[in-house]
Write a protein that holds these residues in place. Structure first.
Motif, mmCIF file in Angstrom:
data_model
loop_
_atom_site.group_PDB
_atom_site.id
_atom_site.type_symbol
_atom_site.label_atom_id
_atom_site.label_comp_id
_atom_site.label_asym_id
_atom_site.label_seq_id
_atom_site.Cartn_x
_atom_site.Cartn_y
_atom_site.Cartn_z
ATOM 1 N N ALA A 10 -46.978 4.768 -24.118
ATOM 2 C CA ALA A 10 -45.765 5.229 -24.787
ATOM 3 C C ALA A 10 -45.731 6.747 -24.748
ATOM 4 C CB ALA A 10 -45.715 4.733 -26.232
ATOM 5 N N GLY A 11 -44.550 7.317 -25.029
ATOM 6 C CA GLY A 11 -44.427 8.755 -25.095
ATOM 7 C C GLY A 11 -45.285 9.318 -26.202
ATOM 8 N N ALA A 20 -47.501 8.764 -20.636
ATOM 9 C CA ALA A 20 -47.037 7.460 -21.110
ATOM 10 C C ALA A 20 -47.392 6.354 -20.118
ATOM 11 C CB ALA A 20 -45.528 7.498 -21.350
#
Length: 260
Positions: free
Chosen positions: A169-170, A146
């Motif tokens: 982001a994840g 991420a």
């Protein structure tokens, strides 16, 4: 022959990054654990009641025979999934059943250089492999996460160039323009300088990025023989492990048919 089920006990846990939780397992039960000589050593963890188990596959990060403990790293995304929430909430004294370990990969001493690539799910196996490299080994490592908070230190005596790729982001939250066929890991691997000599490749992670993109690049465009390449998906975006295993089997059958 299928390996027997072993039950290990949670000793302690450690938050490695915002998305990675390490669980140390050991006695009671360690005497029944039989490690294998692979850096990509994996087990199937059994969650739920014995007559209705949910199995999830995880890499063994390390085994310490003297301390009598096994470390397993879990990618955690809040309450999503089965294994991640269990790891996030595990307490000393909790128990977990596991089948295995099994494995097939470890770094070859006769390789001129090594290429490792993957996402968060591949960090345990890549880290174990990098630590196992001899001092004279040369390696390139690409890991997609991420952001910088998800980076970890990889201890090694070898000459290793580690590149961290931030998707922003994840893996469960990233938009389609940075996932699957568009995963930034793909471009990073394709753009790297290809070193001379025989390479051994280890690329694992999200299946669309790994199996539909990087595998064809390594095997076809770069001409790396199968015996020098461990390339496979650990998971697939939008699918449970059960559905992923069905998809992976169907893909293998289709490829076998096309090569017949």
């Amino acid at each position: 022959m299928a390996r027997r089920k072993t039950t290990l006990t949670v000793l302690r846990t450690e938050a490695l990054t915002p998305h990675m939780q390490r669980v140390y397992l050991g006695d009671p039960g360690f005497e029944d654990f039989e490690p294998v000589d692979y850096t990509d050593s994996y087990v199937k963890l059994a969650f739920g009641p014995e007559d209705d188990e949910i199995k999830r596959t995880y890499t063994i990060r390390s085994v310490d025979q003297d301390a009598r403990e096994v470390a397993i790293d879990f990618v955690v995304h809040g309450d999503e999934g089965v294994a991640g929430p269990w790891a996030a909430n595990a307490k000393p004294g909790d128990t977990i059943g596991l089948y295995g370990p099994n494995g097939a990969y470890k770094p070859r001493a006769d390789a001129d250089w090594h290429l490792f690539a993957g996402d968060e799910s591949a960090i345990p196996a890549i880290s174990a492999a990098v630590e196992a490299l001899p001092e004279d080994a040369i390696a390139k490592v690409f890991v997609e996460v991420a952001d910088r908070k998800d980076e970890i230190y990889m201890e090694t005596l070898a000459l290793v160039d580690v590149t961290w790729i931030h998707r922003g982001a994840g893996s469960n939250e990233v938009s389609e323009d940075k996932a699957g066929d568009n995963a930034p890991l793909i471009d990073a691997v394709r753009r790297t300088e290809w070193l001379p000599g025989q390479v051994q490749v280890f690329i694992h992670g999200e299946a669309q990025a790994v199996m539909h993109n990087l595998r064809s690049y390594v095997r076809k465009e770069r001409g790396v023989p199968a015996e020098w390449a461990s390339i496979s998906g650990y998971w697939r975006r939008g699918r449970t492990e059960e559905n992923f295993r069905v998809w992976k089997r169907e893909l293998a059958e289709a490829e076998a048919g096309s090569n017949a």
